[in-house]
Design a protein around this motif. Structure first.
Motif, short mmCIF file in Angstrom:
data_model
loop_
_atom_site.label_atom_id
_atom_site.label_comp_id
_atom_site.label_asym_id
_atom_site.label_seq_id
_atom_site.Cartn_x
_atom_site.Cartn_y
_atom_site.Cartn_z
N HIS A 1 8.10 -50.64 -33.09
CA HIS A 1 7.79 -50.80 -31.68
C HIS A 1 9.03 -50.53 -30.82
O HIS A 1 10.16 -50.58 -31.30
N GLY A 2 8.76 -50.26 -29.54
CA GLY A 2 9.86 -49.93 -28.63
C GLY A 2 10.48 -48.60 -29.02
O GLY A 2 9.80 -47.65 -29.40
N ASN A 3 11.80 -48.55 -28.93
CA ASN A 3 12.55 -47.36 -29.33
C ASN A 3 13.62 -47.78 -30.33
O ASN A 3 14.73 -48.16 -29.95
N PRO A 4 13.30 -47.75 -31.63
CA PRO A 4 14.25 -48.26 -32.63
C PRO A 4 15.59 -47.53 -32.63
O PRO A 4 16.57 -48.07 -33.15
N PHE A 5 15.66 -46.30 -32.08
CA PHE A 5 16.94 -45.60 -32.03
C PHE A 5 17.99 -46.43 -31.27
O PHE A 5 19.17 -46.41 -31.62
N VAL A 6 17.54 -47.13 -30.23
CA VAL A 6 18.49 -47.89 -29.41
C VAL A 6 18.21 -49.38 -29.42
O VAL A 6 19.10 -50.17 -29.04
N ASP A 7 17.01 -49.79 -29.82
CA ASP A 7 16.66 -51.21 -29.79
C ASP A 7 17.15 -51.97 -31.01
O ASP A 7 17.26 -53.20 -30.97
N VAL A 8 17.43 -51.25 -32.09
CA VAL A 8 17.83 -51.90 -33.34
C VAL A 8 19.24 -51.47 -33.71
O VAL A 8 19.56 -50.28 -33.75
N GLU A 9 20.06 -52.44 -33.97
CA GLU A 9 21.41 -52.22 -34.49
C GLU A 9 21.48 -52.86 -35.87
O GLU A 9 21.05 -54.00 -36.06
N PHE A 10 22.01 -52.11 -36.84
CA PHE A 10 22.16 -52.71 -38.16
C PHE A 10 23.31 -52.06 -38.91
O PHE A 10 23.61 -50.88 -38.72
N THR A 11 23.97 -52.87 -39.72
CA THR A 11 25.07 -52.40 -40.56
C THR A 11 24.90 -52.97 -41.96
O THR A 11 24.20 -53.96 -42.17
#
Length: 578
Positions: free
Chosen positions: A120-130
């Motif tokens: 959902h939303g825009n995972p390109f910018v909504d999700v940060e993960f390392t």
């Protein structure tokens, strides 16, 4: 009042009545011939170039211009997009995402991890993960990227074999806390190229690497048949490094519209800098891997000024998003280098502090610590900066002296990434003879530096190697391969500068392997002084005809060596066995 500055473009100055009148009065003989081609150039770089024989006058004109009002409308700088801790609700179970790891896992080869997560939303910018990878007491943090359809990926270049663990940190609850263990085998990859000692390079396993590169800026922006032809030509060429752009290029003989771009397009045709074109990256990665299989380093150029699409002027937030995404996707490939720009001083939208910010971001996001530099048009970049690994320089004249000076000044490897092009274009930079380009290679190499090839022979349809690839038709590649063999026969597989006479260049390995190069001179003989304590074999090398003639016997002291009286001759001394 906003005034002109060093990064204001010539176009901006010509669109302003006051500054246009001033320039037409001061340099009328220049503007008519170059105005259309150079409108995008920063006014400071432009004046320093066209008045390079009068640097004081250029400075005076700039001081006057910088007091004038720049009425060009300024774009609104979009703010960075911040991720939210509540991207997934508390109803989502933590660490519930499924994780798969590549089944083939080898040291110095990319290991891919894929998690299935939210869309959902825009995972390109909504999700940060390392991902934090750990082995024994060592840990490596690797940024992840979104690859569409709920696929979240991490690519890791393991520097050591053995057991590893990984743990994911994310603002998405389903990804956060996912853990796994996996083993890495030894494998046979030599690993990324690093700086070796002070002025040279080696693969991670210690194997010496001497960059002998070529330039095909926009080859991945052509159709597939032309890309395949270019790749076939690269595989059989003597080149082990390729300078190439991620953004397409708009310049002379390079006007085609690519099929795919870094970003997706919005419905109105503009670029959506918050979403990346996954098809573009899939093809780019395929090409990088094919280069790796051929033993060719991919010197990836992040920005350049030759741009009708607006990619050189996206704003800081979009620049950083792009750089972060690219580095996270590509840093696990062992054959990647980073070049912040081609001719950075012509990218009018970026000030020195922007390049510093971008360079630090590359260094932070690149867990594999690949080589990184920045390439100039007129003004050298600040290679003293901590994150810069080597000098990447455009220059064509007096290479031996310049390479020596830059080695001493920066104490880093010196790569002349643009020393001119063998070709026959209607441009001075694209019409060197093969003999001249080969001479520049020998000068830079014997001085302890490295040079990069380019070819610009006109072809119907504008299929020119330097821009689009295709086939190599010039005479320099074979001579460059011959030079590579001569260097490889050195005991260290490298050359360093040695004391030289005023009219020749000397380099090699002190008291072991010495090359004396006469360039365009054509001596009929030369008195060669063999260092004290060295008994030597003497070879006469014709660097153009690619012949090596060994004199019979061994020699000490001062020896008269008869030469063919032709340009591009060298003498080689090789220590004789005791």
């Amino acid at each position: 009042m906003k005034t002109f500055n060093n990064c204001s473009t010539l176009g901006h100055a010509m669109d302003n009545p006051e500054s246009r009148e001033f320039l037409e009065k001061e340099i009328p003989d220049v503007l008519g011939t170059v105005l259309d081609q150079m409108r995008i150039f920063p006014i400071g770089a432009f004046l320093k170039f066209v008045l390079r024989a009068e640097p004081d006058r250029a400075t005076e004109l700039l001081e006057t211009l910088y007091s004038m009002e720049d009425q060009t409308p300024q774009p609104v700088e979009p703010a960075p997009i911040e991720t939210r801790p509540d991207y997934e609700s508390e109803a989502v179970e933590g660490a519930s995402a499924s994780l798969t790891i590549d089944s083939v896992r080898e040291k110095n080869r990319p290991v891919g991890l894929e998690l299935t997560g939210p869309t959902h939303g825009n995972p390109f910018v909504d999700v940060e993960f390392t991902a934090v990878f750990r082995k024994d007491q060592a840990s490596v943090t690797v940024g992840g990227f979104y690859d569409g359809q709920g696929k979240y990926k991490v690519r890791f270049l393991p520097p050591a074999a053995g057991p590893w663990t990984v743990e994911i940190t994310s603002n998405a609850r389903s990804l956060h806390g996912v853990r796994a263990e996996f083993d890495v085998a030894d494998g046979s990859s030599r690993g990324p190229v690093r700086v070796s000692g002070t002025h040279h390079f080696a693969y991670a396993d210690g194997t010496p690497y001497n960059p002998s590169g070529t330039t095909v800026y926009a080859w991945t922006h052509q159709d597939d048949p032309l890309q395949e032809q270019t790749l076939t030509e690269l595989v059989r060429s003597p080149f082990n490094k390729l300078r190439m752009c991620l953004f397409p290029k708009d310049y002379l003989y390079n006007k085609n519209e690519p099929e795919r771009f870094v970003f997706e397009r919005s419905s109105d045709g503009s670029w959506d800098t918050t979403r990346f074109d996954l098809g573009y990256f899939a093809k780019l990665e395929e090409r990088i891997q094919q280069l790796d299989a051929a033993g060719i380093e991919a010197d990836l150029i992040l920005f350049h000024p030759y741009d009708r699409w607006g990619f050189s002027n996206l704003g800081k937030a979009a620049d950083d998003r792009y750089v972060k995404y690219v580095v996270r996707r590509l840093a696990a490939y062992p054959n990647v280098w980073w070049s912040l720009a081609n001719e950075y001083d012509l990218v009018a939208s970026k000030q020195p502090e922007d390049w510093q910010r971008i360079g630090k971001l590359v260094a932070t996001e690149d867990h594999a610590n690949h080589l990184v530099s920045n390439h100039n048009w007129m003004e050298l970049f600040d290679f003293d900066l901590e994150w810069v690994t080597h000098c990447s320089i455009q220059t064509g004249e007096h290479l031996a002296e310049k390479v020596g000076a830059w080695r001493r000044k920066y104490a880093k490897p010196v790569v002349i990434d643009e020393c001119g092009y063998e070709g026959n274009l209607d441009q001075g930079w694209g019409s060197l003879t093969a003999q001249e380009l080969v001479r520049r290679f020998w000068e830079a190499t014997i001085a302890g530096g490295y040079a990069t090839h380019g070819e610009t022979y006109y072809s119907p349809g504008d299929i020119i190697w330097w821009a689009k690839g295709g086939k190599l038709i010039g005479e320099s590649p074979a001579r460059i391969e011959f030079l590579n063999r001569v260097v490889a026969e050195s005991p260290t597989k490298r050359l360093d500068p040695l004391p030289s006479d005023w009219d020749s260049i000397c380099g090699g390995v002190e008291n072991e392997y010495i090359l004396v190069y006469f360039g365009a001179g054509q001596p009929a003989f030369r008195n060669i002084i063999i260092p004290a304590g060295m008994r030597a074999h003497i070879d006469v090398i014709d660097t153009w005809d690619m012949t090596i003639d060994e004199l019979p016997g061994t020699f000490e002291g001062t020896v008269r060596v008869d030469l063919p009286g032709r340009p591009y001759t060298a003498v080689r001394l090789r220590r004789a066995a005791a």
